[in-house]
Design an enzyme around this catalytic site. Structure first.
Site, short mmCIF file in Angstrom:
data_model
loop_
_atom_site.label_atom_id
_atom_site.label_comp_id
_atom_site.label_asym_id
_atom_site.label_seq_id
_atom_site.Cartn_x
_atom_site.Cartn_y
_atom_site.Cartn_z
N LEU A 33 2.48 1.40 -16.04
CA LEU A 33 2.78 2.77 -15.65
C LEU A 33 2.62 3.76 -16.81
O LEU A 33 2.93 3.45 -17.96
CB LEU A 33 4.21 2.84 -15.11
CG LEU A 33 4.48 1.94 -13.90
CD1 LEU A 33 5.93 2.08 -13.44
CD2 LEU A 33 3.52 2.22 -12.75
N HIS A 37 1.60 8.06 -13.11
CA HIS A 37 2.45 7.41 -12.09
C HIS A 37 3.81 8.11 -12.02
O HIS A 37 4.36 8.30 -10.95
CB HIS A 37 2.71 5.94 -12.46
CG HIS A 37 1.48 5.09 -12.50
ND1 HIS A 37 0.98 4.56 -13.67
CD2 HIS A 37 0.66 4.66 -11.51
CE1 HIS A 37 -0.09 3.83 -13.39
NE2 HIS A 37 -0.31 3.87 -12.10
N ASP A 150 -7.95 9.01 -8.18
CA ASP A 150 -8.67 8.14 -7.24
C ASP A 150 -8.93 8.94 -5.97
O ASP A 150 -8.36 8.66 -4.90
CB ASP A 150 -7.83 6.90 -6.95
CG ASP A 150 -7.68 6.05 -8.20
OD1 ASP A 150 -8.69 5.53 -8.68
OD2 ASP A 150 -6.56 5.94 -8.71
N SER A 185 -4.88 6.92 -17.34
CA SER A 185 -5.26 5.74 -16.56
C SER A 185 -4.71 4.51 -17.26
O SER A 185 -4.66 4.46 -18.50
CB SER A 185 -6.79 5.65 -16.50
OG SER A 185 -7.18 4.36 -16.12
N SER A 186 -4.35 3.51 -16.46
CA SER A 186 -3.85 2.25 -17.05
C SER A 186 -4.95 1.61 -17.88
O SER A 186 -4.68 0.83 -18.79
CB SER A 186 -3.41 1.29 -15.95
OG SER A 186 -2.49 1.92 -15.11
O1 PAF Z 1 -4.35 3.20 -6.98
C1 PAF Z 1 -3.88 2.06 -7.21
O2 PAF Z 1 -3.21 1.82 -8.23
C2 PAF Z 1 -4.12 0.94 -6.22
O3 PAF Z 1 -5.39 1.02 -5.66
C3 PAF Z 1 -3.03 0.89 -5.11
C4 PAF Z 1 -3.06 2.11 -4.23
C5 PAF Z 1 -1.67 0.73 -5.74
C6 PAF Z 1 -3.29 -0.32 -4.22
O4 PAF Z 1 -3.24 -1.52 -4.94
#
Ligand code: PAF
Length: 282
Positions: A33, A37, A150, A185-186
């Site tokens: 995270l 997030h 995304d 981004s992770s």
């Molecule tokens: O965006 C993400 O991190 C993933 O695609 C999700 C929505 C948690 C599904 O695994």
């Protein structure tokens, strides 16, 4: 904050809150995270009585084994961040718990899932639909929160909602950026120092292109972004497409739609990064 690993326990905990008349918000994540997030969790906290966050690296959405193997996993740090952010329930299941049997469901996700990421990563969005639909069935949230980094994923999930008949609100949340513009981004932790230094050029190319677009065609603007990013030896554009923000179909002319978004994927020192920018906002 309750940490839950079993589907039954999750369903019981959420049902108990729902029976008290409480609204439920869900933030699906794959962990590692960051502030992006946490902005979703904060928005979820503000708009719901109960905040559920799932932390699960979903194997069915990876079409590259190495990417799955090296995906960052920071469970203890994630729990600490979620506790601080006011999460009520964190769901951290094992792969066996979520998929006791292989998930063979094939979703009808339409054309939004076929272009861009869909074309580059076959099966990826079907895997996303598998896990997100499972989470929706387990949690039955009133609202679910997704980051606009995304961009295509949100369009695909909206499509899944329609075909599967889920009744909940999808809440898209703005991209959170580092000070130098790189979208959080992770995957950023995997960047080498050289790649990390180069990576903000992605955002600079996108923002500069909104100016450039004022007196250039869609095709010229597309090329502008590709050339700008590829000029850097660390980086290689996989695709840059300027599309209608709802259908995700390519636009040829700025007058084709009143909602136009550019979506880019770049290999930066070998790490695949994505980003997007709106040229025309609804
Ligand atoms: O965006 C993400 O991190 C993933 O695609 C999700 C929505 C948690 C599904 O695994």
């Amino acid at each position: 904050m309750i940490v839950i690993g079993k589907v039954n326990d999750l369903e019981k905990a959420v049902d108990a809150f729902r029976n008290e008349g409480k609204s439920i918000g869900l933030v699906p994540t794959m962990g590692a995270l960051h502030e992006g997030h946490l902005s979703l969790v904060e928005r979820c906290r503000n708009e719901n009585d109960v905040v559920v966050v799932s932390v699960f690296v979903n194997p069915t959405q990876f079409n590259n084994k190495e990417d799955l193997r090296t995906y960052p996993r920071t469970e203890e740090a994630d729990k600490a961040l979620l506790e601080k952010a006011g999460c009520d329930i964190v769901f951290m299941p094992s792969v066996e718990e979520v998929y006791p049997e292989p998930d063979t469901r094939v979703f009808d996700l339409g054309q939004v899932a076929e272009v861009m990421e869909g074309a580059m990563r076959p099966g990826h969005f079907n895997g996303v639909a598998q896990i997100v639909s499972k989470l929706f069935m387990m949690v039955k949230p009133d609202r679910a929160y997704f980051g606009e980094k995304d961009f295509q994923q949100i369009a695909v999930i909206r499509q899944m909602l329609k075909t599967e008949g889920f009744k909940l609100q999808i809440v898209p949340c703005p991209i959170v950026r580092e000070e130098d513009g790189l979208a959080k981004s992770s995957r950023n932790v995997r960047l080498s120092p050289e790649a990390r230094e180069a990576a903000p050029s992605i955002y600079h190319a996108l923002t500069d292109s909104t100016q450039y677009a004022q007196n250039h065609t869609v095709a010229e603007t597309q090329q502008f972004v590709i050339d700008y990013i590829n000029a850097h030896p660390e980086m290689e554009v996989e695709y840059y497409q300027i599309v209608d923000g709802i259908t995700l179909m390519p636009v040829n002319d700025w007058s084709d739609s009143d909602y136009i978004v550019g979506c880019v994927t770049v290999y930066c020192g070998g790490v695949r990064l994505i980003d997007n920018i709106a040229y025309k906002q609804k």
